[in-house]
Enzyme design. Structure first.
Site, PDB file in Angstrom:
ATOM      1  N   LYS A  44       0.808  -1.221   0.000  1.00 36.75           N
ATOM      2  CA  LYS A  44       0.000   0.000   0.000  1.00 36.75           C
ATOM      3  C   LYS A  44       0.844   1.274   0.000  1.00 36.75           C
ATOM      4  O   LYS A  44       0.319   2.363  -0.234  1.00 36.75           O
ATOM      5  CB  LYS A  44      -0.951  -0.002   1.185  1.00 36.75           C
ATOM      6  CG  LYS A  44      -1.968  -1.125   1.125  1.00 36.75           C
ATOM      7  CD  LYS A  44      -2.889  -0.987  -0.074  1.00 36.75           C
ATOM      8  CE  LYS A  44      -3.994  -2.012  -0.043  1.00 36.75           C
ATOM      9  NZ  LYS A  44      -4.971  -1.819  -1.109  1.00 36.75           N
ATOM     10  N   SER A 262      -2.393 -12.760   4.180  1.00 41.17           N
ATOM     11  CA  SER A 262      -2.943 -12.701   2.810  1.00 41.17           C
ATOM     12  C   SER A 262      -1.933 -13.284   1.812  1.00 41.17           C
ATOM     13  O   SER A 262      -2.309 -13.778   0.754  1.00 41.17           O
ATOM     14  CB  SER A 262      -3.324 -11.277   2.407  1.00 41.17           C
ATOM     15  OG  SER A 262      -2.199 -10.536   1.998  1.00 41.17           O
TER      16      SER A 262
END
Ligand SMILES: Cc1ncc(COP(=O)(O)O)c(C=O)c1O
Length: 316
Positions: A44, A262
């Site tokens: 991110k 993830s």
């Protein structure tokens, strides 16, 4: 040696690790793109920098203006890191069920945190952030789910880095959260090398794998629609929390790679893909490393309680 003038210059150009020892098919190689190596610790960082740079360039973000963003963690942490360096106050709206490590990182980078009810997940945070942005029109609402700078950051940086480093890539596998990674990298790869398959990893509807969301849960991110997600994705693979943890543990054991949960989900997807195809080269994204998930016991508790604990915590 290069001397960098600001922390945001260190974003991107992440390494790729060959983890083919984890492939169930000897004719399929598996490569991990290590986005945890970004300075605020996740993929991110790329979109935080792109969204802030773009908003500044378009005059939508001016000196001293407050930023508000709904995020369960990684985007908020990355935006807070950059905001702290550029002098923007930042408010991050998160589900109250995010892990303690995420709260602390937001605080460390100076963000003000607003909590929304845990059971409403990230959709609850999106609603509250949007409402607060409406009530405070002088704040900047960059909104990762609807901001084209999110997929564009991956189209312009992550995708080209992958193709440059792994020119014989046949499959790209990534988890789906905002869908920015899949839309941006997928568009770039397909544009330059049509044969590349783009495969998404999703948790089953109603279950949590941190960072990821099921489109069947009712919210389709605007960037997914605008970037033609339905046509771009060749396949979706469902990965459950338990498999994600198992694969995160395998990454440590077999490759010495301490990746977030993830990434375990993405590896589980790669192993399913590898078993289905005859031969190929799969690249998947390690969105972050394991540090932020230590309190879940994902590596240290028995598998049942680790699964139960990660299911309770909402990370995306
Ligand atoms: C840890 C983690 N994995 C995967 C994703 C999904 O990435 P994207 O939002 O680009 O679809 C996210 C983003 O929310 C994340 O934080």
């Amino acid at each position: 040696m290069t001397v960098y003038r600001g922390i945001d210059e260190l974003i991107g150009e992440t390494p790729i690790l060959d983890v083919s020892q984890l492939s169930p098919n000897p004719n399929v190689q598996i490569f991990a793109k290590l986005e945890g190596s970004n300075p605020a610790g996740s993929v991110k960082d790329r979109i935080a920098k792109a969204m802030i740079n773009d908003a500044e360039a378009r005059g939508l973000l001016t000196p001293g203006q407050t930023i508000i963003e709904p995020s369960s963690g990684n985007t908020g942490i990355a935006m807070a890191m950059i905001a702290s360096q550029r002098g923007y106050p930042i408010i991050v709206v998160v589900p109250e069920s995010v892990s303690v490590e995420r709260r602390q990182l937001l605080e460390i980078f100076g963000a003000e945190i607003i909590f929304t009810p845990g059971e409403q997940g990230s959709n609850g945070s999106v609603r509250v952030a949007r409402q607060m942005a409406d009530e405070n029109p002088d704040w900047a609402f960059l909104y990762q789910y609807g901001n084209d700078s999110n997929p564009r950051a991956h189209y312009e940086t992550t995708g080209p880095e992958i193709l440059r480093d792994v020119p014989d890539i046949s499959h790209f596998v990534a988890g789906l959260g905002t869908s920015g990674t899949l839309m941006g990298v997928g568009s770039y790869l397909k544009e330059i090398k049509k044969s590349v398959q783009i495969w998404a990893v999703e948790p089953p509807s109603g279950e949590n794998v941190e960072g990821l969301r099921s489109l069947d849960d009712g919210f389709v991110p605007p960037v997914f629609e605008r970037w033609g997600g339905q046509d771009l994705l060749d396949r979706k693979m469902i990965v459950r929390p338990r498999e994600s943890i198992e694969c995160a543990r395998l990454l440590v054991k077999e490759a010495g790679l301490f990746a977030g949960i993830s990434s375990g989900a993405a590896l589980a997807g790669c192993r399913k893909a590898a078993a289905r195809i005859e031969s190929g080269v799969i690249v998947f994204v390690v969105c972050d490393y394991g540090w932020k998930y230590l309190s879940t016991g994902a590596w240290t508790s028995d598998l049942d309680s680790a699964t139960a604990s990660t299911e309770k915590i909402i990370y995306f």
